[in-house]
Motif scaffolding. Structure first.
Motif: not given
Length: 117
Positions: A5-20
């Motif tokens: 698994a990969s793709g995590g991180g720190l993001v602000r509310a309302g933002g986006s991330l994609r995990l793989s």
């Protein structure tokens, strides 16, 4: 079966991330794959799952914000997370199942998702 698994991180509310989550090994009999998450002090919960036929399942808390998809050629499942909220903060895990329960014996290592408000 190994899951990476990969793709995590720190993001602000309302933002986006994609995990793989990429599967390797003896994967020909894997049917369903799912994403789970576990926040501190809480039980691990199913976030989204997808079968080899393309059927999907989502937790009510993420419907309309998260999208699960899979690329069979790459043996990879994705979790697109949009409109993130602070309550989405958790360690996210992928899972591979031979049946359709999204709760099989194979787990990937967790990836941390932190949403700041």
């Amino acid at each position: 079966v190994q899951l990476q698994a990969s793709g995590g991180g720190l993001v602000r509310a309302g933002g986006s991330l994609r995990l793989s989550c990429t599967a390797s090994g003896t994967i020909f009999s894997i049917n369903a794959m799912g994403w789970y998450r576990q926040a501190p002090g809480k039980q691990r919960e199913l976030v989204a799952g997808i079968t080899s036929g393309g059927s999907t399942n989502y937790a009510d808390s993420v419907k309309g914000r998260f999208t699960i998809s899979r690329d069979a050629d790459k043996n990879t499942v994705y979790l697109q997370m949009d409109s993130l909220k602070s309550e989405d903060t958790a360690v996210y895990y992928c899972n591979a199942d031979y049946g359709s329960s999204y709760l099989g014996p194979h787990w990937g290592q967790g990836t941390q998702v932190t949403v700041s408000s």
